[in-house]
Design a protein around this motif. Sequence first.
Motif, PDB file in Angstrom:
ATOM      1  N   ALA A   1      10.623  20.421  28.263  1.00 24.23           N
ATOM      2  CA  ALA A   1      11.943  20.567  27.650  1.00 24.23           C
ATOM      3  C   ALA A   1      12.117  19.590  26.487  1.00 24.23           C
ATOM      4  CB  ALA A   1      13.033  20.348  28.692  1.00 24.23           C
ATOM      5  N   ALA A   2      11.703  18.343  26.710  1.00 23.75           N
ATOM      6  CA  ALA A   2      11.848  17.338  25.658  1.00 23.75           C
ATOM      7  C   ALA A   2      10.983  17.723  24.464  1.00 23.75           C
ATOM      8  CB  ALA A   2      11.459  15.962  26.193  1.00 23.75           C
ATOM      9  N   GLU A   3       9.801  18.234  24.762  1.00 23.66           N
ATOM     10  CA  GLU A   3       8.932  18.664  23.663  1.00 23.66           C
ATOM     11  C   GLU A   3       9.597  19.775  22.857  1.00 23.66           C
ATOM     12  OE1 GLU A   3       4.385  19.215  23.802  1.00 23.66           O
ATOM     13  OE2 GLU A   3       5.161  21.268  23.706  1.00 23.66           O
ATOM     14  N   ASP A   4      10.274  20.670  23.542  1.00 20.94           N
ATOM     15  CA  ASP A   4      10.962  21.744  22.832  1.00 20.94           C
ATOM     16  C   ASP A   4      11.944  21.189  21.802  1.00 20.94           C
ATOM     17  OD1 ASP A   4       9.672  23.786  24.035  1.00 20.94           O
ATOM     18  OD2 ASP A   4      11.429  24.646  25.027  1.00 20.94           O
ATOM     19  N   ALA A   5      12.737  20.213  22.221  1.00 24.40           N
ATOM     20  CA  ALA A   5      13.706  19.623  21.292  1.00 24.40           C
ATOM     21  C   ALA A   5      12.981  18.879  20.174  1.00 24.40           C
ATOM     22  CB  ALA A   5      14.648  18.696  22.045  1.00 24.40           C
ATOM     23  N   ASP A   6      11.958  18.120  20.573  1.00 26.00           N
ATOM     24  CA  ASP A   6      11.197  17.329  19.600  1.00 26.00           C
ATOM     25  C   ASP A   6      10.543  18.230  18.558  1.00 26.00           C
ATOM     26  OD1 ASP A   6       9.794  15.287  18.358  1.00 26.00           O
ATOM     27  OD2 ASP A   6       8.170  15.281  19.843  1.00 26.00           O
ATOM     28  N   ILE A   7       9.847  19.258  19.044  1.00 27.35           N
ATOM     29  CA  ILE A   7       9.140  20.161  18.134  1.00 27.35           C
ATOM     30  C   ILE A   7      10.130  20.905  17.242  1.00 27.35           C
ATOM     31  CG2 ILE A   7       7.688  22.226  18.010  1.00 27.35           C
ATOM     32  CD1 ILE A   7       6.162  19.700  18.735  1.00 27.35           C
ATOM     33  N   THR A   8      11.269  21.276  17.818  1.00 25.54           N
ATOM     34  CA  THR A   8      12.282  21.955  17.016  1.00 25.54           C
ATOM     35  C   THR A   8      12.698  21.073  15.841  1.00 25.54           C
ATOM     36  OG1 THR A   8      13.101  23.121  18.955  1.00 25.54           O
ATOM     37  CG2 THR A   8      14.573  22.992  17.072  1.00 25.54           C
ATOM     38  N   LEU A   9      12.921  19.793  16.141  1.00 31.41           N
ATOM     39  CA  LEU A   9      13.312  18.868  15.082  1.00 31.41           C
ATOM     40  C   LEU A   9      12.215  18.756  14.024  1.00 31.41           C
ATOM     41  CD1 LEU A   9      15.283  16.814  13.976  1.00 31.41           C
ATOM     42  CD2 LEU A   9      14.249  15.092  15.446  1.00 31.41           C
ATOM     43  N   ARG A  10      11.004  18.625  14.484  1.00 24.72           N
ATOM     44  CA  ARG A  10       9.887  18.484  13.536  1.00 24.72           C
ATOM     45  C   ARG A  10       9.713  19.757  12.705  1.00 24.72           C
ATOM     46  NH1 ARG A  10       5.804  14.337  15.729  1.00 24.72           N
ATOM     47  NH2 ARG A  10       6.541  13.843  17.809  1.00 24.72           N
ATOM     48  N   LEU A  11       9.941  20.906  13.357  1.00 23.87           N
ATOM     49  CA  LEU A  11       9.835  22.171  12.622  1.00 23.87           C
ATOM     50  C   LEU A  11      10.883  22.222  11.524  1.00 23.87           C
ATOM     51  CD1 LEU A  11       9.224  24.786  15.436  1.00 23.87           C
ATOM     52  CD2 LEU A  11       7.710  24.242  13.530  1.00 23.87           C
ATOM     53  N   HIS A  12      12.075  21.800  11.870  1.00 25.00           N
ATOM     54  CA  HIS A  12      13.131  21.773  10.859  1.00 25.00           C
ATOM     55  C   HIS A  12      12.710  20.884   9.688  1.00 25.00           C
ATOM     56  CE1 HIS A  12      16.891  21.223   8.842  1.00 25.00           C
ATOM     57  NE2 HIS A  12      16.887  19.930   9.111  1.00 25.00           N
ATOM     58  N   GLN A  13      12.135  19.747  10.014  1.00 22.41           N
ATOM     59  CA  GLN A  13      11.727  18.816   8.958  1.00 22.41           C
ATOM     60  C   GLN A  13      10.579  19.379   8.126  1.00 22.41           C
ATOM     61  OE1 GLN A  13      11.019  15.409  11.406  1.00 22.41           O
ATOM     62  NE2 GLN A  13      13.173  14.790  11.390  1.00 22.41           N
ATOM     63  N   ALA A  14       9.829  20.274   8.721  1.00 23.76           N
ATOM     64  CA  ALA A  14       8.721  20.867   7.968  1.00 23.76           C
ATOM     65  C   ALA A  14       9.171  22.094   7.174  1.00 23.76           C
ATOM     66  CB  ALA A  14       7.584  21.254   8.915  1.00 23.76           C
ATOM     67  N   ILE A  15       9.979  22.943   7.792  1.00 31.57           N
ATOM     68  CA  ILE A  15      10.272  24.233   7.171  1.00 31.57           C
ATOM     69  C   ILE A  15      11.439  24.156   6.194  1.00 31.57           C
ATOM     70  CG2 ILE A  15      10.783  26.673   7.584  1.00 31.57           C
ATOM     71  CD1 ILE A  15       9.698  26.268  10.438  1.00 31.57           C
ATOM     72  N   PHE A  16      12.490  23.433   6.571  1.00 37.57           N
ATOM     73  CA  PHE A  16      13.687  23.467   5.732  1.00 37.57           C
ATOM     74  C   PHE A  16      13.425  22.999   4.291  1.00 37.57           C
ATOM     75  CE2 PHE A  16      17.706  21.964   4.002  1.00 37.57           C
ATOM     76  CZ  PHE A  16      18.422  23.145   4.071  1.00 37.57           C
ATOM     77  N   PRO A  17      12.707  21.901   4.096  1.00 40.66           N
ATOM     78  CA  PRO A  17      12.447  21.480   2.707  1.00 40.66           C
ATOM     79  C   PRO A  17      11.678  22.540   1.930  1.00 40.66           C
ATOM     80  CG  PRO A  17      11.874  19.745   4.239  1.00 40.66           C
ATOM     81  CD  PRO A  17      12.129  20.959   5.068  1.00 40.66           C
ATOM     82  N   ALA A  18      10.784  23.232   2.631  1.00 40.91           N
ATOM     83  CA  ALA A  18      10.019  24.286   1.943  1.00 40.91           C
ATOM     84  C   ALA A  18      10.953  25.423   1.553  1.00 40.91           C
ATOM     85  CB  ALA A  18       8.913  24.793   2.866  1.00 40.91           C
ATOM     86  N   LEU A  19      11.845  25.785   2.474  1.00 38.94           N
ATOM     87  CA  LEU A  19      12.822  26.833   2.189  1.00 38.94           C
ATOM     88  C   LEU A  19      13.721  26.412   1.030  1.00 38.94           C
ATOM     89  CD1 LEU A  19      14.443  29.421   2.945  1.00 38.94           C
ATOM     90  CD2 LEU A  19      15.686  28.020   4.603  1.00 38.94           C
ATOM     91  N   ALA A  20      14.079  25.135   1.032  1.00 40.52           N
ATOM     92  CA  ALA A  20      15.030  24.640   0.037  1.00 40.52           C
ATOM     93  C   ALA A  20      14.424  24.569  -1.365  1.00 40.52           C
ATOM     94  CB  ALA A  20      15.549  23.264   0.453  1.00 40.52           C
ATOM     95  N   GLN A  21      13.123  24.767  -1.447  1.00 43.79           N
ATOM     96  CA  GLN A  21      12.490  24.788  -2.765  1.00 43.79           C
ATOM     97  C   GLN A  21      12.948  25.984  -3.594  1.00 43.79           C
ATOM     98  OE1 GLN A  21      10.132  22.613  -4.168  1.00 43.79           O
ATOM     99  NE2 GLN A  21      10.684  21.307  -2.451  1.00 43.79           N
ATOM    100  N   SER A  22      13.314  27.049  -2.924  1.00 38.23           N
ATOM    101  CA  SER A  22      13.711  28.252  -3.658  1.00 38.23           C
ATOM    102  C   SER A  22      15.193  28.492  -3.427  1.00 38.23           C
ATOM    103  CB  SER A  22      12.929  29.467  -3.177  1.00 38.23           C
ATOM    104  OG  SER A  22      11.575  29.127  -3.049  1.00 38.23           O
TER     105      SER A  22
END
Length: 934
Positions: free
Chosen positions: A503-524
């Motif tokens: 469960a903790a990994e789920d929250a952790d990975i979700t946060l890391r995914l946001h940190q990885a994907i959102f900036p890429a999305l925000a490029q466009s």
Amino acid sequence: MTTSQSSTSENNTIESTKSPLILVDGSSYLFRAYHVPYLQALSTADGQPTGAITGVLNMLGSLKKDYPNGNIIVIFDAKGKTFRNDMYPEYKANRPPMPDELRSQIAPLHEIITAMGLPLLVIPDVEADDVIGTLAKQADEQGMETVISTGDKDMAQLVTPHVRLINTMTNVEMDVAGVSEKFGVRPDQIIDYLALMGDKVDNIPGVVKCGPKTAVKWLAEHGTLEGVIANADKVKGKIGENLREALEQLPLSYQLATIKCDVELEQSAEQLAASEPDVEALTALYQKFELKRLLADLTKGKTSANNTEVVKAAAPKNSASEVEVIAAEVGESQYDIILDQALFEQWLDKLNSSIAFAFDTETTSVDYMKAELVGLSFAIEAGKAAYVPLMHDYADAPEQLDRDWVLAQLKPLLESTEIKKIGQNLKYDANVLSQYNIEVKGIAFDTMIESYCYNSVATRHNMDALALKYLGYSTVHFEDIAGKGAKQLTFNQIDIEKAGHYAAEDADITLRLHQAIFPALAQSEKPLSVFNDIEMPLLPVLARMEQGGVLIDSDVLDQQSHSLGQRLDELEIEAHNLAGKSFNLGSPKQLQQILFEELKIPVIKKTPKGAPSTAEEVLQELALDYPLPKVILENRGLSKLKSTYTDKLPLMVSPKTGRLHTSYHQAVTATGRLSSTEPNLQNIPIRSEQGRKIRQAFIAPKDHKIVAIDYSQIELRIMAHLSNDKGLVTAFSEGKDIHKATAAEIFAVELDEVTTDQRRSAKAINFGLIYGMSAFGLAKQLNIGRQQAQEYQDKYFQRYPGVLTYMEDTRQQATEQGYVETIFGRRLYLPDINAKNGMRKKAAERAAINAPMQGTAADIIKKAMLAVDQWLLEQNDDRVKMTMQVHDELIFEIHQDIVEETTQKLVALMNNAVELSVPLIAEYGIGDNWDEAH
DNA sequence: ACAGGAACTTA
DNA sequence: GTAAGTTCCTGTT
């Protein structure tokens, strides 16, 4: 991407005592780094791309950290052809040329690696693999420990007791046992294995239809390729024929797959020692390519490009340097399991003072209406997460915090609009928590939707897939801790330690995914605005619709099931009589046997697999001459209605609410449409008389009416807007019947002289247009000759030249940039648009034509839903409810006292959802059930 | 018990 | 010719 050791990965012992030889497959690094989405946006101010450079240097840095005493040698492919091309001219012939953005990064990278003092080998006429193989073999002969860092599976053939592979992405080492485990064959069988399978990417022929399973099976039986070849005549079936057909070219495939281990090199591995970095040159290069963090490390006296900074939980900013930081790896992690009040309060304080955090709920069911909350997990910064177990109730489960107390503490936090929530599929969590009287607010970042808006087709958008793609990390799967099949445990039955980590990994990975994907999305800009202005605001709207559900009259459906059952029985008897024997009407296989072999009816069409087809269109045609197909057709239609709708829907009514609750999926379709499951309310029958009756069971509550409002011809209107074709725009602006108008143009008659038949043809042409039609498809649809269809099409484009231009432009845009977009900038990538395979390319072209129309229509109705929802919230009147969305239609329940004026208002909201160059027209119906309203 | 194909439902 | 989801059958786990 680099990953330092994760606390969660197993058997990952790293030798740091000796000085192993580290052979780096630079070309494999480069290729991987180039394709990491969040690196692709990096470039210098003057436009030189640097993402691949950054990625490779990060990986090298990480490698240096993991092997501080390693003797690193970096090997790249040289330009031009290799000896394999001489052996086999088609070798790698299918490879598209290297993109300029990648090519331009090679020379700088070579310069930087050299300046770092690392030995760099680029040997012409062979591939990097061969150089690596040669060095590895030399080292192996001297008993030197060697580690090959690569992402290429072919290298598994080089593994020996002294030579290991390390996967560039996962950082997992693979030794001899590892190869056997991963591939099912020993390292010395890898070449045989590769030869049998062939390689599509490298254009190496293999045995047709022989994949990993078959190759492993054969090699297990016969040991080597030679053994397999010797026993080829014993292999049965189609695959045996395929093997025998491949016999002649298998030795060539074997040769091509073999890494050459005797390349003549000027220097031995020992002679290729690293030298001191040339700091001055490095500084200049880092400055030139604006590699700010590396530059900073350099001045701090660090020589490596380690990337261990902790990423802040705040919404990442949209800047290149920030994106670089986002390329953080999944590193150390520390997970708390909260069983006592003190620790909980500590976390609560931290959460309350954060500006954003990730959370996840753990429950007993994937069905949000049935789910019971079992625990919650949180993460504020990457690597640190906590799980609060609440309802684990297996024997001797430890005492847990009181659920209601915990939820009371969390309620203000979860309902805060100020503190932003990050999650994976937050609609689910919001729905579950809503059952506990918590209305989650501040829902700002759903990683599933981030990934979907960034690229709807690159991956599925479940967390496991995202972690693998964007973090190179393989998560703990639910099945790993819960088991699968009938014995699967529910979350409350799972050991708290195991559950807590998951469960903790789920929250952790979700946060890391946001940190990885959102900036890429925000490029466009535009995809970002689709995310911010359409999809995220829509999420709570959909959650409300799902929870509200729809009302059905189960008695009506039960009666229909009964009468359908009777009719089906009659049809079955009739069919058995006609066939002269008893058989299963639902089995296409048995039907084939009877129709085409026993009754000797001619075969009209075959299925893709080659069996004679019994599809609807075939039976339709056969029904003209034979009695049995007609019976089968009626049987099929009715049994579909019965099993899917009249039998099933009453069973799906929630006992809690007495209503039907679907799930709308926001990140499934390629084009931006929603989809609906369990039950699918978007394919309730309407076309057949029998089918329509099912809609009569979708009823309004007492004193209410069902109102259905649908957009008229929305996709054609979008085509008019996009193409700006004068004729099309005028026709819509003047409020003409568009199919009739099209018919008048094509058949050159006056509008009021158009026959029904002409209108029908025009309608098919208009639909064909939306689907990216071919003359062939049109001919089939209208049952006319190809020539005739081609004439219609030519005539159409002649009358509506703007449409032709638009279609040509769209194809070109797709070919050039690899994607098409909607009016609002939603993107659809088309990986097949430059496919060598003509069929796939054509299919991608049709999708490219269709996507802007279907996608824009989806955008428009989503915007309409937002406008409607906002208005409904303002009214705060529970006499009006939005219950369903069916692509171009919204369905409401409205109290009879206000139905007229409310409907008018809703129609207006839909009409004005967006501004196009043609009018947008919504039409409505009002009734006691969905059939009457439509 | 599960996966894939064929068939049928919708916009 | 575009985009989806569900059910049933069949063959394999």
